[in-house]
Design an enzyme around this catalytic site. Structure first.
Site, mmCIF file in Angstrom:
data_model
loop_
_atom_site.group_PDB
_atom_site.id
_atom_site.type_symbol
_atom_site.label_atom_id
_atom_site.label_comp_id
_atom_site.label_asym_id
_atom_site.label_seq_id
_atom_site.Cartn_x
_atom_site.Cartn_y
_atom_site.Cartn_z
ATOM 1 C CB THR A 1 9.745 -33.188 -3.011
ATOM 2 O OG1 THR A 1 8.818 -32.827 -4.011
ATOM 3 C CG2 THR A 1 9.694 -32.183 -1.867
ATOM 4 N NE ARG B 1 0.034 -30.823 -7.559
ATOM 5 C CZ ARG B 1 1.041 -31.368 -6.889
ATOM 6 N NH1 ARG B 1 2.159 -30.700 -6.735
ATOM 7 N NH2 ARG B 1 0.945 -32.564 -6.366
ATOM 8 C CB VAL B 2 -0.401 -25.726 -3.829
ATOM 9 C CG1 VAL B 2 0.511 -25.818 -2.615
ATOM 10 C CG2 VAL B 2 -0.386 -24.314 -4.401
ATOM 11 N N GLY B 3 1.189 -28.688 -4.062
ATOM 12 C CA GLY B 3 1.277 -30.038 -3.489
ATOM 13 C C GLY B 3 1.358 -29.994 -1.975
ATOM 14 C CG ASP B 4 3.311 -33.286 -0.192
ATOM 15 O OD1 ASP B 4 3.422 -33.250 -1.436
ATOM 16 O OD2 ASP B 4 4.192 -33.758 0.546
ATOM 17 C CB THR C 1 9.126 -37.034 -1.179
ATOM 18 O OG1 THR C 1 9.206 -36.927 -2.603
ATOM 19 C CG2 THR C 1 9.812 -38.320 -0.753
ATOM 20 N N GLY C 2 6.340 -37.644 -2.659
ATOM 21 C CA GLY C 2 5.457 -38.544 -3.392
ATOM 22 C C GLY C 2 4.307 -37.762 -3.979
ATOM 23 N N GLY D 1 1.546 -35.514 -3.783
ATOM 24 C CA GLY D 1 1.041 -34.557 -2.796
ATOM 25 C C GLY D 1 -0.438 -34.704 -2.525
HETATM 26 C C1 SD4 Z 1 4.160 -32.679 -4.775
HETATM 27 N N1 SD4 Z 1 5.100 -34.140 -3.123
HETATM 28 O O1 SD4 Z 1 4.202 -31.542 -5.229
HETATM 29 C C2 SD4 Z 1 5.422 -33.289 -4.230
HETATM 30 C C3 SD4 Z 1 6.127 -33.991 -5.332
HETATM 31 C C4 SD4 Z 1 7.243 -34.827 -4.859
HETATM 32 O O2 SD4 Z 1 9.082 -35.906 -5.174
HETATM 33 O O3 SD4 Z 1 7.411 -35.190 -3.730
HETATM 34 N N2 SD4 Z 1 8.097 -35.188 -5.666
HETATM 35 O O4 SD4 Z 1 3.140 -33.357 -4.769
#
Ligand code: SD4
Length: 290
Positions: free
Chosen positions: A149, A177-180, A200-201, A203
């Site tokens: 991300t 699905r929604v991430g952070d 990032t990581g 979510g």
């Molecule tokens: C998510 N944080 O959608 C994002 C994915 C991500 O590097 O960071 N990828 O959860």
């Protein structure tokens, strides 16, 4: 003083241009959106914009956000399909008083009404990757664990700070699905009077600690960006491991209003890019768990 920090080495080319813009006194608003758009447009980055990997229905659903650290205005989109630059749509949404965060068909309708460019974001390359991955995934039942991300925080010479994120989220995620990344306080936060952070990581885990807001809050208490990043990531990682035995990937970058920056991660070799007025040539750094 100007400065910009971005997650992952894929941001390097964007930051070369951003560095020149900031040196020429361009605004943090224009610089950060242009820089994130450049990452969105590049077809070979598998988890941002065009060429981003699809969800389990083979559709590319994108999340993005923009925040202005002067007014604290926020705009965000989630699960948007078939538009080229979600970050620009997010910035546009930040200019309204209400309806700042739109999802799915509502976001697409808004983007279309505002004249944003439609584009099929699923590339042949991403389709092939999906098919290959599908075979191995059904054998090993392991979802995609890549993390790319883009999140950027920017400080301009007028002392305004902004930040922006953009992602296709987790590969083979469920539709909807929604991430952070589009969530204020989790994937991003910025206050021009203090500083900003982006995460990032995984979510689902980043949200559990509202990581970006936590870093800005710690900077408000007087912590340097580095100390704030370390404390926030370490605390959440520790909490998660203590309570359920594991923690998902957590990586953060932060920049404060004086141009100091920091990063922290619980994974090996988290890459990020920094350029500041003192060292204007963007540098890629690798961070590791401390
Ligand atoms: C998510 N944080 O959608 C994002 C994915 C991500 O590097 O960071 N990828 O959860």
């Amino acid at each position: 003083m100007w400065g910009i920090i971005a997650t992952w080495s894929m941001s390097l080319e964007s930051l070369k241009n951003a560095s020149q813009s900031l040196e020429a006194s361009d605004s943090a608003a224009k610089t950060v959106v242009t820089a994130v758009q450049k990452v969105e447009d590049y077809p070979f980055y598998k988890s941002v914009g065009y060429g981003g990997l699809p969800n389990e229905n083979q559709e590319v659903e994108l999340d993005a956000a923009y925040m202005d650290g002067d007014s604290l205005a926020i705009g965000a989109v989630a699960g948007i399909k078939d538009f080229a630059n979600p970050v620009a749509i997010a910035q546009s949404l930040s200019q309204s008083k209400v309806n700042n965060f739109l999802v799915g068909s509502g976001a697409e309708k808004y983007a279309s009404q505002q004249g944003f460019k439609r584009k099929n974001m699923l590339t042949e390359r991403a389709k092939k990757f999906y098919q290959r991955r599908l075979q191995t995934t059904s054998q090993t039942a392991k979802p995609y664990a890549g993390h790319d991300t883009v999140g950027m925080i920017c400080l301009d010479q007028q002392a305004t700070m902004t930040c922006a994120t953009s992602t296709s989220g987790l590969f083979m995620k469920k539709a909807g699905r929604v991430g952070d990344s589009p969530l204020s306080g989790s994937g991003f936060y910025v206050d021009s009077q203090i500083g900003g952070a982006s995460a990032t990581g995984l979510g689902e885990d980043i949200m559990k600690g509202c990581l970006s807001y936590e870093i800005v809050r710690l900077m408000t208490e007087g912590k340097t960006p580095q100390a704030a990043c370390d404390q926030a990531v370490f605390k959440l990682d520790h909490q998660l491991r203590q309570r359920r035995g594991t923690a998902g990937d957590l990586s953060v970058v932060a920049l404060n209003s004086t141009g100091q920056w920091g990063c922290a991660t619980n994974i090996a070799d988290f890459s990020f890019v920094v350029a500041t007025q003192i060292a204007p040539e963007p540098v890629v750094y690798l961070a590791n768990p401390s």
